[in-house]
Scaffold this motif. Structure first.
Motif: not given
Length: 293
Positions: A195-202, A213-215, A229-233
């Motif tokens: 239904l939803a998901g994400c791939a994230v690196t920090v 970071t990448s979201i 925008r969330a990455e840059a913040e």
């Protein structure tokens, strides 16, 4: 149901495959693992006049490190990617993502190129490769062109591939030192479409602050998208529960996920926000434990 009549072609070389695609144009479809195309044909949602079976093209089945980059041939099976020690050590986000693709039978037959060319916004690998800033290589009789993931995916189940072009390879850059990753998703049953998901690196820098970071978001839009925008913040700040929650809130601020019989758009947006906040903290913890080398 059974598919509409079609002509079957099995080229013995990449050149033959490209010649067929150039001759048949939009009447042709490429058959790789068949995990998406064959059901569509059986329901007659896809009715190609010609099916070009590329499973005999061994030159598209590679999975190798080339300098600092990973090269994934389009015919590489999901199971090969899943079981690769090289990928698990240096690109663990891909290992985590591919383990969530359907069931073992699907991963044994399905291919990386097939998943990318199908361009389902709820598929795991397109989102993971978006987070990793992958480049895709396509071939035609006219030559070779490379494009960033963001140029490749143009709409739901749509790519920028021309009818005479064949996706041959995905190229994935190395992760910076001190990087942790997390792929997470929610589905009602194991093996269902998420239904939803994400791939994230920090990536952590001096003092433990976020250096990069990448979201990338799954099921949030007609294509995989990055929450820039969330990455840059987050860059330049410590990744804490508060900053992760704030970034996750910004990641979904302008999202309008689709509503259907499985979930409303609002429910999906809430899921994504929760998954992103949780994944940022997990990726941070993994970055502290040790980065891919």
């Amino acid at each position: 149901m059974k598919p509409a009549p079609f002509r079957y072609e099995k080229p013995r070389s990449l050149e033959q495959a490209l010649t067929l695609l150039a001759a048949e144009g939009e009447e042709a479809k490429v058959l790789a693992g068949g995990q998406s195309l064959v059901p569509l044909m059986n329901f007659r949602l896809a009715r190609p006049a010609v099916l070009v079976d590329i499973n005999g093209l061994a030159e598209l089945s590679h999975l190798r490190r080339d300098g600092s980059r990973l090269r994934i041939g389009a015919l590489t099976r999901h199971a090969v990617l899943e079981e690769s020690p090289l990928v698990e050590r240096h690109w663990p986000l891909l290992t985590e993502a591919v383990r969530l693709v359907g069931h073992p039978q699907i991963r044994n037959a399905g291919t990386v190129g097939g998943s990318l060319a199908h361009a389902d916004p709820t598929a795991e690998l397109p989102v993971a490769l978006a987070a990793l800033d992958a480049t895709f290589v396509v071939r035609s009789l006219s030559g070779v062109r490379e494009m960033q993931w963001s140029e490749f995916f143009v709409g739901q189940l749509q790519t920028s591939l021309e009818p005479d072009e064949l996706l041959v390879e995905a190229v994935v850059p190395a992760l910076p030192p001190g990087t942790g990753c997390r792929f997470d998703e929610f589905s009602r049953r194991h093996g269902d479409f998420a239904l939803a998901g994400c791939a994230v690196t920090v990536s952590l820098g001096p003092g433990g602050v976020c250096a990069r970071t990448s979201i990338a978001l799954l099921g949030a839009a007609p294509t995989p998208i990055r929450a820039t925008r969330a990455e840059a913040e987050l860059v330049g700040r410590p990744v804490t529960a508060e900053s992760a929650a704030r970034s996750a809130a910004h990641a979904v601020q302008d999202l309008h996920p689709t509503s259907d019989l499985h979930a409303s758009g609002g429910y999906r947006r809430g899921l994504i926000e929760s998954l992103v906040a949780r994944s940022l903290l997990t990726a941070r913890d993994r970055a502290r434990e040790g980065a891919p080398s």
